[in-house]
Enzyme design. Sequence first.
Site, PDB file in Angstrom:
ATOM      1  N   ASP A  40       0.830  -1.211   0.000  1.00 10.49           N
ATOM      2  CA  ASP A  40       0.000   0.000   0.000  1.00 10.49           C
ATOM      3  C   ASP A  40       0.869   1.268   0.000  1.00 10.49           C
ATOM      4  OD1 ASP A  40      -1.636   2.236   0.984  1.00 10.49           O
ATOM      5  OD2 ASP A  40      -3.169   0.708   1.316  1.00 10.49           O
ATOM      6  N   ASP A  64       4.966  -6.514  -3.509  1.00  9.21           N
ATOM      7  CA  ASP A  64       3.963  -7.528  -3.169  1.00  9.21           C
ATOM      8  C   ASP A  64       4.689  -8.864  -3.033  1.00  9.21           C
ATOM      9  OD1 ASP A  64       1.978  -9.372  -2.911  1.00  9.21           O
ATOM     10  OD2 ASP A  64       0.805  -8.688  -4.638  1.00  9.21           O
ATOM     11  N   ASN A  93       9.223  -9.167   8.609  1.00 13.90           N
ATOM     12  CA  ASN A  93       8.035  -8.941   9.440  1.00 13.90           C
ATOM     13  C   ASN A  93       6.725  -9.200   8.704  1.00 13.90           C
ATOM     14  OD1 ASN A  93       6.417  -7.422  11.674  1.00 13.90           O
ATOM     15  ND2 ASN A  93       5.987  -6.257   9.812  1.00 13.90           N
ATOM     16  N   TYR A 159      -1.490 -20.844  10.024  1.00  7.24           N
ATOM     17  CA  TYR A 159      -0.713 -19.699  10.523  1.00  7.24           C
ATOM     18  C   TYR A 159       0.428 -20.188  11.423  1.00  7.24           C
ATOM     19  CZ  TYR A 159       0.390 -15.293  12.874  1.00  7.24           C
ATOM     20  OH  TYR A 159       1.044 -14.194  13.385  1.00  7.24           O
ATOM     21  N   LYS A 163       4.579 -19.706  11.128  1.00  7.30           N
ATOM     22  CA  LYS A 163       5.380 -19.061  12.169  1.00  7.30           C
ATOM     23  C   LYS A 163       6.423 -20.031  12.740  1.00  7.30           C
ATOM     24  CE  LYS A 163       4.441 -15.400  11.380  1.00  7.30           C
ATOM     25  NZ  LYS A 163       5.261 -14.180  11.330  1.00  7.30           N
ATOM     26  N   THR A 194      -2.225  -3.939  17.622  1.00  7.07           N
ATOM     27  CA  THR A 194      -2.278  -3.075  16.454  1.00  7.07           C
ATOM     28  C   THR A 194      -3.756  -2.719  16.317  1.00  7.07           C
ATOM     29  OG1 THR A 194      -2.758  -4.955  15.040  1.00  7.07           O
ATOM     30  CG2 THR A 194      -0.433  -4.415  15.356  1.00  7.07           C
TER      31      THR A 194
HETATM   32  N1  LIG Z   1      -0.342  -8.397  15.992  1.00 11.44           N
HETATM   33  C1  LIG Z   1      -0.188  -9.508  16.698  1.00 11.44           C
HETATM   34  O1  LIG Z   1      -0.913  -9.762  17.682  1.00 11.44           O
HETATM   35  C2  LIG Z   1       0.907 -10.475  16.342  1.00 11.44           C
HETATM   36  C3  LIG Z   1       1.172 -11.523  17.244  1.00 11.44           C
HETATM   37  C4  LIG Z   1       2.194 -12.402  16.954  1.00 11.44           C
HETATM   38  C5  LIG Z   1       2.961 -12.246  15.808  1.00 11.44           C
HETATM   39  N2  LIG Z   1       2.665 -11.238  14.948  1.00 11.44           N
HETATM   40  C6  LIG Z   1       3.515 -11.118  13.752  1.00 11.44           C
HETATM   41  O2  LIG Z   1       3.955  -9.776  13.648  1.00 11.44           O
HETATM   42  C7  LIG Z   1       4.124  -9.423  12.266  1.00 11.44           C
HETATM   43  C8  LIG Z   1       3.313  -8.170  11.964  1.00 11.44           C
HETATM   44  O3  LIG Z   1       1.947  -8.428  12.258  1.00 11.44           O
HETATM   45  P1  LIG Z   1       0.871  -7.259  12.342  1.00 11.44           P
HETATM   46  O4  LIG Z   1      -0.106  -7.654  13.371  1.00 11.44           O
HETATM   47  O5  LIG Z   1       1.562  -5.963  12.422  1.00 11.44           O
HETATM   48  O6  LIG Z   1       0.180  -7.436  10.906  1.00 11.44           O
HETATM   49  P2  LIG Z   1      -0.605  -6.360  10.013  1.00 11.44           P
HETATM   50  O7  LIG Z   1      -1.076  -5.216  10.831  1.00 11.44           O
HETATM   51  O8  LIG Z   1      -1.610  -7.148   9.231  1.00 11.44           O
HETATM   52  O9  LIG Z   1       0.511  -5.834   9.025  1.00 11.44           O
HETATM   53  C9  LIG Z   1       1.051  -6.719   8.077  1.00 11.44           C
HETATM   54  C10 LIG Z   1       2.049  -6.007   7.217  1.00 11.44           C
HETATM   55  O10 LIG Z   1       2.484  -6.947   6.219  1.00 11.44           O
HETATM   56  C11 LIG Z   1       2.287  -6.382   4.949  1.00 11.44           C
HETATM   57  N3  LIG Z   1       1.912  -7.400   3.951  1.00 11.44           N
HETATM   58  C12 LIG Z   1       0.880  -8.266   4.012  1.00 11.44           C
HETATM   59  N4  LIG Z   1       0.804  -8.968   2.861  1.00 11.44           N
HETATM   60  C13 LIG Z   1       1.827  -8.537   2.085  1.00 11.44           C
HETATM   61  C14 LIG Z   1       2.277  -8.858   0.776  1.00 11.44           C
HETATM   62  N5  LIG Z   1       1.657  -9.746   0.014  1.00 11.44           N
HETATM   63  N6  LIG Z   1       3.373  -8.219   0.292  1.00 11.44           N
HETATM   64  C15 LIG Z   1       4.011  -7.269   1.025  1.00 11.44           C
HETATM   65  N7  LIG Z   1       3.626  -6.918   2.263  1.00 11.44           N
HETATM   66  C16 LIG Z   1       2.539  -7.539   2.781  1.00 11.44           C
HETATM   67  C17 LIG Z   1       1.180  -5.336   5.105  1.00 11.44           C
HETATM   68  O11 LIG Z   1       1.373  -4.302   4.164  1.00 11.44           O
HETATM   69  P3  LIG Z   1       0.376  -3.973   2.933  1.00 11.44           P
HETATM   70  O12 LIG Z   1      -1.028  -4.118   3.442  1.00 11.44           O
HETATM   71  O13 LIG Z   1       0.767  -2.565   2.543  1.00 11.44           O
HETATM   72  O14 LIG Z   1       0.763  -4.964   1.881  1.00 11.44           O
HETATM   73  C18 LIG Z   1       1.472  -4.804   6.504  1.00 11.44           C
HETATM   74  O15 LIG Z   1       2.413  -3.753   6.439  1.00 11.44           O
HETATM   75  C19 LIG Z   1       3.685 -10.648  11.468  1.00 11.44           C
HETATM   76  O16 LIG Z   1       4.816 -11.409  11.143  1.00 11.44           O
HETATM   77  C20 LIG Z   1       2.800 -11.414  12.432  1.00 11.44           C
HETATM   78  O17 LIG Z   1       2.785 -12.794  12.152  1.00 11.44           O
HETATM   79  C21 LIG Z   1       1.656 -10.345  15.178  1.00 11.44           C
END
Ligand SMILES: NC(=O)c1ccc[n+]([C@@H]2O[C@H](COP(=O)([O-])OP(=O)(O)OC[C@H]3O[C@@H](n4cnc5c(N)ncnc54)[C@H](OP(=O)(O)O)[C@@H]3O)[C@@H](O)[C@H]2O)c1
Length: 251
Positions: A40, A64, A93, A159, A163, A194
């Site tokens: 985005d 992407d 990430n 998922y 991970k 988030t």
């Molecule tokens: N939030 C939690 O509770 C949590 C807990 C444990 C682990 N995690 C891990 O933390 C990391 C970040 O999670 P988050 O919660 O911040 O997720 P999020 O808010 O959904 O953000 C995901 C990010 O990944 C990007 N993304 C998704 N699909 C993509 C694609 N096809 N190509 C390029 N970029 C892509 C998105 O960007 P665009 O939309 O611009 O593409 C966005 O910047 C992940 O690895 C997740 O597994 C999160």
Amino acid sequence: MSARLQDRTALVTGSTDGIGVAVARALAAEGAHVVVSGRDTGRGEKVVAGIAEWGGRATFVRADLARGATAVRELAEAARTATGATLDILVNNAAMLLTPTPTGEVPEEVIDRALAINVKAAFLLTGLVAPEMAARGSGAIVNIGSISGLAGSAGSALYSTTKAAIHSLTKSWAAEYGPHGVRVNTVAPGPTFTEKVAALEEYLAPMIMRMPSRRASTPDEVAKAVVFLVGDDASNIHGATLSVDGGHSAI
Ligand SMILES: NC(=O)c1ccc[n+]([C@@H]2O[C@H](COP(=O)([O-])OP(=O)(O)OC[C@H]3O[C@@H](n4cnc5c(N)ncnc54)[C@H](OP(=O)(O)O)[C@@H]3O)[C@@H](O)[C@H]2O)c1
């Protein structure tokens, strides 16, 4: 701003939203020139502008990661061009978050897409970036794992698999690249509020109330763990998992 990462270059995948935004900001606040990436452009440019506002350095590169090797190669090349140097820091990430679904009901295209974004893209990107770091004799990579990669959970097989793969890759890459000066570690968040995840507060509440901290993490708390692991304070830490999960994985 302090300067623990002054003159270093960093690429944070998935830094247009959520935890990645906090990581990009935190690295830039320590002086790194950060490549912000995601699909985005609007959100990405906003993150970059926010960092520039307080004098930080950041550049947006659209990618992407579901598009495989070509997209990953273009991202690595664009990151090098944007920063004018071989990357010092890579944070894998970006991930596709998934809603709990019984295993037999997960469509094949979702399986392929989750593996492509969450595992294959990190694998390909590290395969391009880590050898350059190794040739120079220094670098730091952090993979963002999850408590879901450490334990099983009904409905989250896909998922969790992606991970768990990330956790495994950290150890293999620590063995492969560590002897050449490249440190590879995992940050494993628990529930992290988030905007997207905070909306699931009610669903997550029973899990959170069992955690020693009795609360979810903030994206900034996860980002601080990343800053620690990529910085010189972690100079002999290789292949480790740093949980930022309010104690979830400890009990
Ligand atoms: N939030 C939690 O509770 C949590 C807990 C444990 C682990 N995690 C891990 O933390 C990391 C970040 O999670 P988050 O919660 O911040 O997720 P999020 O808010 O959904 O953000 C995901 C990010 O990944 C990007 N993304 C998704 N699909 C993509 C694609 N096809 N190509 C390029 N970029 C892509 C998105 O960007 P665009 O939309 O611009 O593409 C966005 O910047 C992940 O690895 C997740 O597994 C999160």
